[in-house]
Scaffold this active site. Structure first.
Site, PDB file in Angstrom:
ATOM      1  N   ASP A 155       0.821  -1.216   0.000  1.00  0.00           N
ATOM      2  CA  ASP A 155       0.000   0.000   0.000  1.00  0.00           C
ATOM      3  C   ASP A 155       0.855   1.266   0.000  1.00  0.00           C
ATOM      4  O   ASP A 155       0.515   2.253   0.637  1.00  0.00           O
ATOM      5  CB  ASP A 155      -0.950  -0.015   1.212  1.00  0.00           C
ATOM      6  CG  ASP A 155      -1.969   1.110   1.161  1.00  0.00           C
ATOM      7  OD1 ASP A 155      -2.283   1.572   0.052  1.00  0.00           O
ATOM      8  OD2 ASP A 155      -2.436   1.555   2.227  1.00  0.00           O
ATOM      9  N   TYR A 156       1.978   1.241  -0.724  1.00  0.00           N
ATOM     10  CA  TYR A 156       2.718   2.492  -0.925  1.00  0.00           C
ATOM     11  C   TYR A 156       1.882   3.428  -1.798  1.00  0.00           C
ATOM     12  O   TYR A 156       1.265   3.007  -2.779  1.00  0.00           O
ATOM     13  CB  TYR A 156       4.063   2.219  -1.601  1.00  0.00           C
ATOM     14  CG  TYR A 156       5.108   1.660  -0.671  1.00  0.00           C
ATOM     15  CD1 TYR A 156       5.797   2.492   0.207  1.00  0.00           C
ATOM     16  CD2 TYR A 156       5.409   0.302  -0.670  1.00  0.00           C
ATOM     17  CE1 TYR A 156       6.765   1.986   1.067  1.00  0.00           C
ATOM     18  CE2 TYR A 156       6.371  -0.216   0.182  1.00  0.00           C
ATOM     19  CZ  TYR A 156       7.048   0.631   1.050  1.00  0.00           C
ATOM     20  OH  TYR A 156       7.998   0.116   1.895  1.00  0.00           O
ATOM     21  N   GLU A 157       1.884   4.727  -1.430  1.00  0.00           N
ATOM     22  CA  GLU A 157       1.039   5.687  -2.134  1.00  0.00           C
ATOM     23  C   GLU A 157       1.809   6.891  -2.660  1.00  0.00           C
ATOM     24  O   GLU A 157       1.277   7.680  -3.440  1.00  0.00           O
ATOM     25  CB  GLU A 157      -0.098   6.136  -1.218  1.00  0.00           C
ATOM     26  CG  GLU A 157      -0.931   4.950  -0.737  1.00  0.00           C
ATOM     27  CD  GLU A 157      -2.200   5.341  -0.005  1.00  0.00           C
ATOM     28  OE1 GLU A 157      -2.476   6.552   0.127  1.00  0.00           O
ATOM     29  OE2 GLU A 157      -2.925   4.426   0.432  1.00  0.00           O
ATOM     30  N   GLN A 158       3.069   7.050  -2.230  1.00  0.00           N
ATOM     31  CA  GLN A 158       3.952   8.103  -2.749  1.00  0.00           C
ATOM     32  C   GLN A 158       5.303   7.461  -3.072  1.00  0.00           C
ATOM     33  O   GLN A 158       5.725   6.523  -2.397  1.00  0.00           O
ATOM     34  CB  GLN A 158       4.153   9.231  -1.741  1.00  0.00           C
ATOM     35  CG  GLN A 158       2.926  10.098  -1.527  1.00  0.00           C
ATOM     36  CD  GLN A 158       2.092   9.694  -0.334  1.00  0.00           C
ATOM     37  OE1 GLN A 158       0.923  10.018  -0.242  1.00  0.00           O
ATOM     38  NE2 GLN A 158       2.658   8.978   0.632  1.00  0.00           N
TER      39      GLN A 158
END
Length: 307
Positions: A155-158
Site C-alpha cells: 500500500d505504498y502511495e507516494q
C-alpha cells in the site's frame, strides 16, 4: 462411424470445453473473501471486537509496517521495516488467539500506507533494488514469523522511485517470501491516481502472477459516487488488472466513493450476479467499531449467501 456424426460429436465436445473454461474464468474472479484493515488509527480496536462469519474467508490486514525509523522525525530505512500498528491491542498472542478461535481467519500486514507520525508522507525510497530487497526480506521475515502472519499487502502511495524500480523491488520481495514459505498470499492496494497507477500497473504487468488479490481503493473516488459510476470504475480496474481478483471496497467513515447506505451492496450484488466480485474489503475496523460493525456484518452476509 458416419463422418457427420463425428463432426457433431466434435462440435459438442468443443462447446463443453468452452463452457467449462467460462465457468473456471468466473470462479477465478468470484470469491467469498472479506478483508478488513485494522490498527492504524490506535482506537483500541481488537480482533475479537470484529464479527467474523464462519462461512467466508476472512483476512485481517494489520496497518502498517513501514520502512521508516521510529524516531519523532522518522526517515526512510531502505527496506528495514518497523511495526506501526496498535501493538497493545494487536499483539502476536492476539493474532494466535483469533486464528485459533476462527479457523477461516488469516492475518496479513500492509506495507507503506499514506502517512506516518503526525501526517508526514511515507515514500517508497530504495537506495537500490538489491539493498532494499535484502533488507525487506530479512526484516519482514522476522515480523511475519513473530506475529504468526500469513501474507502481505502493498500500500505504498507516494514514490521516490520510478515504476520499474518499484516493480522489481516488490516483485523480488514477494517472490522470495513466497518461495521461502514465509507468506502464502500477497495483495496490492492501488487507487485512481496517475502516479500510483503507473507504479502498480508496472508491477502487475511484470509480476501479476505473484499477486493474489487487488484491494482497489474505490473509496478514493469522489464522495457521492453512484452505483452506475461504481460499476464503470470496477470494469475499468478489471481491464487495468486483467485476470486479477478485484475486491470492491468502502471506507467506514463514508468520506469517499460509494457508501454502504447509498448503494454499495446493490453494486456488489450486481457484480456477484455477473461472477465478477472478488470479495469485499473495508478501511477500517478502527472507525467501524463506533458503528458496531454493521456494514462488516452486511458484507459477510452477502458474500456467504449462495449465488
Amino acid at each position: 462411424m458416419d463422418s457427420s456424426k463425428v463432426f457433431i460429436s466434435l462440435f459438442t465436445l468443443i462447446k463443453v470445453i468452452i463452457c467449462l473454461c467460462s465457468i473456471q474464468a468466473v470462479s477465478a474472479s468470484q470469491s467469498n473473501l472479506f478483508r478488513e484493515y485494522i490498527g492504524a488509527e490506535f482506537k483500541n480496536v481488537k480482533f475479537s471486537d470484529v464479527p467474523v462469519y464462519s462461512n467466508v474467508d476472512f483476512h485481517f490486514i494489520l496497518s502498517f509496517a513501514i520502512d521508516y525509523g521510529t524516531s519523532s522525525s522518522p526517515s526512510p530505512t531502505d527496506g528495514n521495516f518497523n511495526v506501526f500498528w496498535d501493538t497493545d491491542n494487536l499483539s502476536p498472542d492476539d493474532v494466535s488467539a483469533i486464528k485459533s478461535q476462527h479457523p477461516n481467519v488469516k492475518v496479513a500486514l500492509s506495507l507503506g500506507g499514506a502517512t506516518i507520525g503526525d501526517g508526514q508522507h511515507v515514500y517508497f525510497q530504495p537506495s537500490s533494488v538489491d539493498s532494499w530487497v535484502s533488507n525487506a526480506v530479512s526484516s519482514l521475515t522476522d515480523i511475519i514469523q513473530k506475529y504468526h502472519l500469513d501474507g502481505i499487502d502493498i500500500d505504498y502511495e507516494q514514490f521516490h522511485a520510478d515504476p520499474d524500480t518499484f516493480s522489481q523491488c516488490i516483485g523480488k520481495l514477494t517472490s522470495t517470501l513466497k518461495k521461502n514459505g514465509v507468506i502464502s498470499f500477497a495483495s496490492i492496494a492501488p487507487f485512481d491516481d496517475d502516479d500510483v497507477q503507473s507504479h502498480y500497473q508496472a508491477l502487475w504487468n511484470s509480476h501479476g502472477q505473484l499477486i493474489d488479490y487487488v484491494n482497489f481503493q474505490f473509496y478514493a473516488y469522489a464522495r457521492g459516487t453512484t452505483v452506475d459510476q461504481f460499476m464503470d470504475y470496477f470494469a475499468q480496474q478489471r481491464r487495468n488488472y486483467n485476470g486479477g481478483k478485484i475486491l470492491a471496497s468502502f471506507i467506514s467513515d463514508g468520506s469517499g466513493g460509494l457508501a454502504p447506505q447509498d448503494g454499495f451492496f446493490t453494486a456488489c450484488t450486481r457484480l456477484r450476479s455477473e461472477g465478477q466480485l472478488g470479495g469485499i474489503f473495508v478501511w477500517c475496523a478502527d472507525d467501524s467499531k463506533a458503528e458496531d460493525f454493521q456494514y462488516e456484518k452486511q458484507s459477510q452476509a452477502l458474500l456467504a449467501t449462495p449465488r
